[in-house]
Design an enzyme around this catalytic site. Structure first.
Site, PDB file in Angstrom:
ATOM      1  N   ASP A  37      -4.038  -1.956  11.167  1.00  0.00           N
ATOM      2  CA  ASP A  37      -3.198  -2.721  11.486  1.00  0.00           C
ATOM      3  C   ASP A  37      -4.281  -4.268  11.656  1.00  0.00           C
ATOM      4  O   ASP A  37      -5.381  -4.675  11.040  1.00  0.00           O
ATOM      5  CB  ASP A  37      -3.588  -3.151  13.101  1.00  0.00           C
ATOM      6  CG  ASP A  37      -3.076  -4.157  13.756  1.00  0.00           C
ATOM      7  OD1 ASP A  37      -1.984  -4.350  12.375  1.00  0.00           O
ATOM      8  OD2 ASP A  37      -2.434  -4.032  15.307  1.00  0.00           O
ATOM      9  N   ASN A  85       8.761   0.438  12.905  1.00  0.00           N
ATOM     10  CA  ASN A  85       8.150  -0.312  11.818  1.00  0.00           C
ATOM     11  C   ASN A  85       9.888  -0.377  10.625  1.00  0.00           C
ATOM     12  O   ASN A  85      10.031  -1.588  10.117  1.00  0.00           O
ATOM     13  CB  ASN A  85       7.144   0.303  10.891  1.00  0.00           C
ATOM     14  CG  ASN A  85       5.693  -0.612  10.891  1.00  0.00           C
ATOM     15  OD1 ASN A  85       4.884   0.923  10.888  1.00  0.00           O
ATOM     16  ND2 ASN A  85       5.587  -1.245  11.215  1.00  0.00           N
TER      17      ASN A  85
HETATM   18  C1  FPP Z   1       0.189  -3.043   9.961  1.00  0.00           C
HETATM   19  O1  FPP Z   1      -0.436  -4.020   9.519  1.00  0.00           O
HETATM   20  C2  FPP Z   1       0.012  -2.740   9.204  1.00  0.00           C
HETATM   21  C3  FPP Z   1       1.188  -1.794   8.204  1.00  0.00           C
HETATM   22  C4  FPP Z   1       2.844  -1.669   8.799  1.00  0.00           C
HETATM   23  C5  FPP Z   1       1.074  -0.733   7.362  1.00  0.00           C
HETATM   24  C6  FPP Z   1      -0.155  -0.039   6.621  1.00  0.00           C
HETATM   25  C7  FPP Z   1      -0.201  -0.682   5.115  1.00  0.00           C
HETATM   26  C8  FPP Z   1      -0.684  -0.372   4.434  1.00  0.00           C
HETATM   27  C9  FPP Z   1      -2.565  -0.589   4.737  1.00  0.00           C
HETATM   28  C10 FPP Z   1      -0.875  -0.123   3.454  1.00  0.00           C
HETATM   29  C11 FPP Z   1      -0.803   1.012   2.040  1.00  0.00           C
HETATM   30  C12 FPP Z   1       0.800   1.952   2.788  1.00  0.00           C
HETATM   31  C13 FPP Z   1       1.193   2.915   2.732  1.00  0.00           C
HETATM   32  C14 FPP Z   1       2.161   2.918   3.165  1.00  0.00           C
HETATM   33  C15 FPP Z   1       0.287   3.881   2.464  1.00  0.00           C
HETATM   34  P1  FPP Z   1       0.567  -5.624   9.875  1.00  0.00           P
HETATM   35  O2  FPP Z   1       1.424  -6.134   9.087  1.00  0.00           O
HETATM   36  O3  FPP Z   1       1.679  -4.705  11.617  1.00  0.00           O
HETATM   37  O4  FPP Z   1      -0.462  -6.540  11.028  1.00  0.00           O
HETATM   38  P2  FPP Z   1      -0.561  -8.011  11.366  1.00  0.00           P
HETATM   39  O5  FPP Z   1      -0.385  -7.131  13.150  1.00  0.00           O
HETATM   40  O6  FPP Z   1      -1.378  -9.050  11.580  1.00  0.00           O
HETATM   41  O7  FPP Z   1       1.285  -7.907  11.273  1.00  0.00           O
END
Ligand code: FPP
Length: 266
Positions: A37, A85
């Site tokens: 996250d 998501n």
């Molecule tokens: C949460 O951060 C992360 C995700 C929804 C996606 C996770 C993806 C990766 C780590 C990249 C690698 C990708 C794959 C599919 C293997 P957020 O966007 O919710 O962060 P925030 O809470 O700061 O907005």
């Protein structure tokens, strides 16, 4: 700073090699689950688009998997894409799907070299057709490996996983395939997407959020939780080692009394 981070206080000044030398093989978790996250926040702190955070998150993921392999953790489960998501802007969803494909293409050979089974879990039929094809191909070409597993939650939600299990179980009862009553935990968990995997010993969540967010609800009943304020794109080998060292300090009791308490009369 979270309690977990401050409890690592004396460790934060050590080099990675010193941290590594403090790990005890016999106290390593067998199964680590990770909620990655903070990609969006990492990007906005730098005035970058959210996808830049996801891209750096891909690097963090690869470093984390390398470190888990290096220290000898056989099972890792990552929360790559939740059912919720899908509600993100179309362009972000598309870019995440592209990153997933990139990840699989990049790691495919490594799965073979390291004999890692790639196990996708979640409602895979919701993924775009081309992504599904690649996901199933990599799953099939690694299914003979049993010593190491990378489970990747895709279009995943734990309540859905549990309901899917219940519905399949009822179907098997109706069709006479299942007739052992009462249903035991062992039988029930065969119906979950994680099937025969042992439950996670350690769950890591980055970015300072202290929620479970519908991840592996059945499987984490006795899992040790580790929350860190580090944003996922900044999570590197050092952060993995700190999490593992924190885990090693914990006493896992599974509802029983501690060793210390049992040696004292009531
Ligand atoms: C949460 O951060 C992360 C995700 C929804 C996606 C996770 C993806 C990766 C780590 C990249 C690698 C990708 C794959 C599919 C293997 P957020 O966007 O919710 O962060 P925030 O809470 O700061 O907005």
């Amino acid at each position: 700073m979270t309690a977990q981070q401050s409890s690592n206080g004396p460790l934060v000044h050590l080099t990675e090699e010193d941290l590594l030398s403090q790990l005890h093989q016999e106290l390593l978790p067998r199964h680590v689950a990770i909620i990655m996250d903070g990609n969006g926040r990492w990007a906005s702190l730098r005035g970058l688009p959210r996808i830049a955070g996801h891209r750096e998150g891909l690097t963090a993921l690869r470093v984390t998997l390398d470190t888990c392999y290096e220290v000898g953790i056989p099972i890792v489960t990552i929360y790559a894409f939740s059912q919720e998501n899908w509600m993100r802007p179309k362009v972000e969803v598309r870019l995440l799907m592209n990153l997933l494909q990139e990840f699989l293409q990049l790691e495919r050979q490594t799965f073979q070299d390291r004999r890692i089974r790639f196990l996708p879990i979640g409602r895979l039929d919701a993924l775009p057709r081309s992504v599904q094809t690649l996901v199933y191909t990599v799953m099939e070409e690694t299914q003979q490996f049993s010593d190491r597993v990378l489970a990747v939650a895709l279009s995943y939600g734990a309540r859905t996983e549990i309901l899917d299990a219940v519905n399949q179980l009822l179907h098997d009862v109706q069709t006479g395939k299942l007739h052992d009553f009462p249903i035991t935990e062992e039988v029930f968990q065969q119906y979950l997407a994680t099937q025969n995997l042992p439950d996670p010993d350690l769950l890591i969540r980055t970015s300072g959020e202290t929620r479970i967010s519908n991840f592996l609800l059945w499987q984490i009943a006795y899992t040790e939780l580790y929350f860190t304020t580090t944003l996922w794109p900044d999570f590197r080998r050092r952060e993995v080692l700190l999490a593992l060292l924190d885990y090693q300090k914990r006493e896992r009791r599974f509802g029983r009394l501690s060793q210390h308490a049992t040696s004292h009369p009531l």
